[in-house]
Design an enzyme around this catalytic site. Structure first.
Site, PDB file in Angstrom:
ATOM      1  N   ASP A  67       6.291  -9.647  12.911  1.00 31.91           N
ATOM      2  CA  ASP A  67       7.167  -8.620  12.351  1.00 31.91           C
ATOM      3  C   ASP A  67       8.453  -9.314  11.926  1.00 31.91           C
ATOM      4  O   ASP A  67       9.196  -9.834  12.763  1.00 31.91           O
ATOM      5  CB  ASP A  67       7.443  -7.560  13.426  1.00 31.91           C
ATOM      6  CG  ASP A  67       8.328  -6.426  12.934  1.00 31.91           C
ATOM      7  OD1 ASP A  67       8.998  -6.578  11.893  1.00 31.91           O
ATOM      8  OD2 ASP A  67       8.358  -5.376  13.601  1.00 31.91           O
ATOM      9  N   SER A 146      13.996  -5.775  -5.873  1.00 33.02           N
ATOM     10  CA  SER A 146      13.383  -4.604  -6.510  1.00 33.02           C
ATOM     11  C   SER A 146      14.283  -4.130  -7.634  1.00 33.02           C
ATOM     12  O   SER A 146      15.506  -4.350  -7.627  1.00 33.02           O
ATOM     13  CB  SER A 146      13.213  -3.478  -5.488  1.00 33.02           C
ATOM     14  OG  SER A 146      12.855  -2.255  -6.120  1.00 33.02           O
ATOM     15  N   TYR A 159      16.543   1.991   0.811  1.00 35.36           N
ATOM     16  CA  TYR A 159      15.802   0.936   0.121  1.00 35.36           C
ATOM     17  C   TYR A 159      16.689   0.245  -0.911  1.00 35.36           C
ATOM     18  O   TYR A 159      16.725  -0.996  -0.987  1.00 35.36           O
ATOM     19  CB  TYR A 159      14.575   1.546  -0.552  1.00 35.36           C
ATOM     20  CG  TYR A 159      13.666   0.566  -1.246  1.00 35.36           C
ATOM     21  CD1 TYR A 159      12.811  -0.260  -0.513  1.00 35.36           C
ATOM     22  CD2 TYR A 159      13.635   0.482  -2.637  1.00 35.36           C
ATOM     23  CE1 TYR A 159      11.959  -1.150  -1.145  1.00 35.36           C
ATOM     24  CE2 TYR A 159      12.781  -0.405  -3.281  1.00 35.36           C
ATOM     25  CZ  TYR A 159      11.948  -1.219  -2.533  1.00 35.36           C
ATOM     26  OH  TYR A 159      11.100  -2.091  -3.169  1.00 35.36           O
TER      27      TYR A 159
END
Length: 254
Positions: A67, A146, A159
């Site tokens: 993780d 992104s 995000y």
């Protein structure tokens, strides 16, 4: 003039979140072009499945479940990579999560999950791999940001905050680590059909809106984003650092 190549034979690449979607495409493309690969996700079975695919095309592969929001797990992955391969040449920080939700309703737990994986995870994975690269006096880090880190959208605030942070982190690390011959760049993809974007893209209205907002009038493909990563990982881009390449069909230009 030195001859350039997309031949990664002898190179070792870690791709986080590489068992599905964009990360899977990146791992496959780098492996097909000669790289030995560390496959990573939070689920060991998924890692082993993809690792077996890559071994069948002749690559050396380490499957490692970790993780990326847990620094101690990432440290173990980096240590195991060096133990198995002796070096790290390429790191692609691809692992990420996102939620689509009104900002009024985002919980502290949801905020922490997005920031810890999408921003904190990118930093500490870069830090730990970067220490290895600094000793080698060479390395290449590619952060998957992104379009959401470049332009604004409703219901994506955690995000967008994380991904805009990744873009600026990329610049800072590039400046700081250039003296070690480490290049740090980012890719900011637009919408691409993957398991992560499926909840949005399966809605016909959303799909039409997103393609309508894109000058090329279509969504991206996994291979198209992987090709940008391969370019940044190669010597074709050896005078590029601190850059974010936006691959979104032109949507950010509107």
């Amino acid at each position: 003039m030195n001859k350039q190549s997309y031949d990664f034979t002898g190179k070792v690449a870690i791709i986080t979140g590489s068992t599905k979607g964009l990360g899977y495409g990146m791992a496959m493309l780098l492996a097909k072009n000669g790289a030995d690969v560390v496959v990573n996700s939070r689920h060991n079975d998924d890692c082993e499945k993809v690792a077996e695919e890559l071994r069948k095309i002749g690559r050396k592969v380490l499957a490692f479940s970790a993780d990326v929001s847990k620094r101690e797990q990432v440290e173990k992955m980096i240590d195991k990579t060096v133990e198995c391969f002796g070096r790290i040449d390429i790191l692609v920080n691809n692992a990420g999560v996102g939620i689509t939700k009104s900002s009024f309703d985002v919980t502290e737990k949801e905020w922490d999950e997005v920031i810890n994986i999408d921003l904190k995870g990118v930093f500490f994975t870069s830090q730990l791999a970067g220490r290895v690269m600094a000793k080698q006096k060479s390395g290449n880090i590619i952060n998957i940001a992104s379009l959401g880190g470049v332009i604004s959208s409703a219901k994506l605030v955690p995000y967008m905050a994380a991904k805009s942070g990744v873009i600026h982190m990329t610049k800072g690390l590039a400046v700081e680590w250039s003296k070690y011959n480490i290049r740090v760049n980012a890719v900011a993809p637009g919408y691409v059909p993957t398991p992560m974007t499926e909840p949005i893209l399966k809605d016909e209205k959303s799909y039409k809106i997103l393609t309508g907002l894109t000058p090329m009038r279509r969504l991206g493909e996994v291979e198209e984003i992987a090709n940008v990563v391969m370019f940044l990982a190669s010597d074709y881009s050896k005078y590029i650092t601190g850059e974010t390449i936006i691959a979104d069909g032109g949507r950010h230009t509107l």
